[in-house]
Structure formats: C-alpha cells, structure tokens
Enzyme design. Sequence first.
Site, PDB file in Angstrom:
ATOM      1  N   HIS A 168       0.787  -1.397  -0.523  1.00 30.33           N
ATOM      2  CA  HIS A 168      -0.078  -0.145   0.136  1.00 30.33           C
ATOM      3  C   HIS A 168       0.681   1.346   0.129  1.00 30.33           C
ATOM      4  CE1 HIS A 168      -3.924   1.909  -0.156  1.00 30.33           C
ATOM      5  NE2 HIS A 168      -3.531   2.734   1.644  1.00 30.33           N
ATOM      6  N   ARG A 227      -7.382  -1.074  -5.974  1.00 27.98           N
ATOM      7  CA  ARG A 227      -8.321  -1.766  -4.887  1.00 27.98           C
ATOM      8  C   ARG A 227      -9.122  -0.802  -5.162  1.00 27.98           C
ATOM      9  NH1 ARG A 227      -2.926  -3.440  -3.128  1.00 27.98           N
ATOM     10  NH2 ARG A 227      -3.386  -1.833  -2.638  1.00 27.98           N
ATOM     11  N   TYR A 271     -25.635  28.448  21.199  1.00 31.24           N
ATOM     12  CA  TYR A 271     -24.350  27.757  22.450  1.00 31.24           C
ATOM     13  C   TYR A 271     -23.519  28.969  21.703  1.00 31.24           C
ATOM     14  CZ  TYR A 271     -26.939  23.163  23.145  1.00 31.24           C
ATOM     15  OH  TYR A 271     -27.786  22.185  23.986  1.00 31.24           O
TER      16      TYR A 271
END
Length: 386
Positions: A168, A227, A271
């Site tokens: 990879h 992939r 808030y």
Amino acid sequence: MKNEFPNRIRAEIDLGAAEKNFNALKGFLYDGFTKPACVVKADGYGHGDLQLMSLYQRLGVDFFCVSNTNEALRLRDGGCTGDILILSWFSPDDADVLSENNIIGTVVSREHAAALSGKASKPVRVHIKVDTGMGRVGLTADDPEQFAAEAAEIASMPNISVEGVFTHFAVADSRVESDVAYTENQKLKFLDAVNAAERLGVRFKHMHFLNSAATMYSYDSRSTLARLGIVLYGLRPAYSLHIPVAIEPVMSLKTVVSHVKTVHKGDSVSYGRTFTADGDRVIATVPCGYADGYPRLLSGNCEALIRGKRAKGVGKICMDQMMFDVTKIDGVSAGDEVTLIGRDGSEVISADVLAEACGTIGYEIVCGISKRVPRVYIGGDDPEAD
Ligand SMILES: *Cc1c(COP(=O)(O)O)cnc(C)c1O
C-alpha cells in the site's frame, strides 16, 4: 405507495452515478491485466456496503475488499458470490470463520501467519501484506531475500493457502516530485520482493499495489487488481488534483427547514453566543447536527443550499440542529428542502469542500455521516430503490 423519504434528514445515494463512475473507471484499466477490486469497507465509505456490492456484482465485479471479518461476513451473507479480501489485520481466532465463508485474509507478519495456521482446522486463503514504506503492517521488503524466505515459510504452513501479495502506497495522492519518487521506490521494493519470493517457488495468483490514487496518477498494469475505493464514490483522492476520469459524487446529504424566524440587532444564536445579529436577520433552523456526522468544526464556516441559493451557517452547530442566515433568500419557509452536500439547481456543495474547510479529506466526511441518517437509494435499476 409508502413514503420512502424520511422527512428529517437523508443521505441520498445515487446508484446511477455509482454505475457511471464504475464504468468510467473500468474503462480506464488495461482490460485483461488489471481487475477492479471494489473497496466497500466501512459500509461502503458510508454509502451502504450491500447496495454498492450488489450494484458492482451486477456490473461483473467478482473481487471485493473490506477491512475486517464482520464486514466480510456482511457481504457474504448479503449475497456476495465473489472473492472477499480483508485488507487489514484480523484475529487468528477467526480462522475457521474465514475458511467456512470462503473469505480471504491478509497476513501482516510471519507470527500472524503462524498463529493463524495454528488456530485453523482447514486451510485459510490469504494474501501476504508487504510493508514497502507505509509503516503500518506487513512483512518488510527492505531485504528481498529475507522477505522471500519468510513468504516461502508462510506458504509452507499447513493451514495457509497463499494466493496473493500486496503493498500500500503512502503518498500516491501527491504529484510533488519527492512523493512521486517515494511511490516509485515503494513499487520497486515490492516488485523486487515478489520476484525474490517467486524465485523460491512461491506462486501468487494476485500481486497488487494500486489504490485509487495510484490508479489515477501512476497506473501500472502489472498490478493484477486495482483496489478502488474513494473514486468509486465520486470523490478525488486529493481534492486539489484533477483526475483523468470523469466521476461524480454519489452521496448527497439533504434535510429540511424546521423553523424560520427574524432576529433583531443584539440577538444571539446557539450555544456560546458566537453569532450576534447586527440588524434584522432571517434565520432558518435545520434538524441536522454533529450527531448526524456534520462536523461541528464547521460552525460559522459552512453553507447550505436552500431554494437553489447559498445560505451561510451561523452560530455553533448543535448535536441535532444548526442554523442558517436566509435573509437574502426570498420566501424560505418550514419544510423547504436543504442541501448540505450535493446539488440544488446550479449550486453544488461537495464533501471535498466541507473536508477542506475543516482540514480533513472527503473520505472522513462521507464515512462520518452517522448511522442515524437513513440512506435513500435513487437512480438505480434495483427494483427496491427509487
Ligand atoms: C482503503 C484501502 C484502499 C482503498 O483506498 P482508496 O484511496 O479509497 O482507493 C486500498 N487499499 C488498501 C490496503 C486500503 O486499506
């Protein structure tokens, strides 16, 4: 007809776009050499693993990648008939679950392989992971002969059937010269290691190193699998870099206006009172918040599309709600559709733009759209969609 559109919020998944993306990407691969392996880990990057798997399977895909045993079993139980490769480490305790469901595991070290073989009562199909510079997991490729000896040892383990080998890349998504050189070096180290193992008689049906970025920027048909992950979903591996294939985002995030009011000079919103009106402002509230996966980091720095126009977010994003200034958009009223990611008329907000604004990548935005947001499938041939 049942109302398929939940009215608080929905992630629309455009299967038509997914199909176009897949066909365009497949057309880019050197057919007969590199096969697309569709990466549907993390619930298909938040898009729905089974729906996307079914689509790709209908389009002829017979190789899928996930990241863990549970994801692999989901695919198998969901009707996946092709190969399923777990890309990451998995527990050797899962050995028989893998073989019984014909799932391929990744072995990340000699020790991992030995533990797996020890726990398995029948052979488990595996790919060997090689670390060529990602620094994560895998057998090191620094010394090809040592790698070859270890690969041969793994291949001789009784309950292991080695089918593939892969690595990879760390910076395949960059075109900076030093990064391009780094990727090239990772590839050379990998090829040297694989060749050395083959000289020792280890046979690999698959050897692969292409992810989306490497496929787009440094395609090499010696990789038997591509992939493909992020590009299938229509996002770029690196937002700033053009890619040579026309793809479009598959996910949109849509909600509605829940409430509209006019605030006056000195009134604050949300808030922390980070937004105080400097005059009369029309404020629309929408029922989406950070618990839906919309990043709170974008408070005061985000936009929505309402009636085809851009509205700026004001005040802190809450867990379940957020507010937009719609003063300049005529006629906004409760029930109007709000696009947080996607297209409305000629205006578009992409997940990549959201990601840039909070210093992350599009991957994290789509993966982060939480499970409480219903996925609604449109545009596909699937009779259950649309
Ligand atoms: C996730 C993953 C991929 C897919 O990456 P994209 O950048 O989405 O194409 C490919 N290979 C491995 C090992 C992965 O973990």
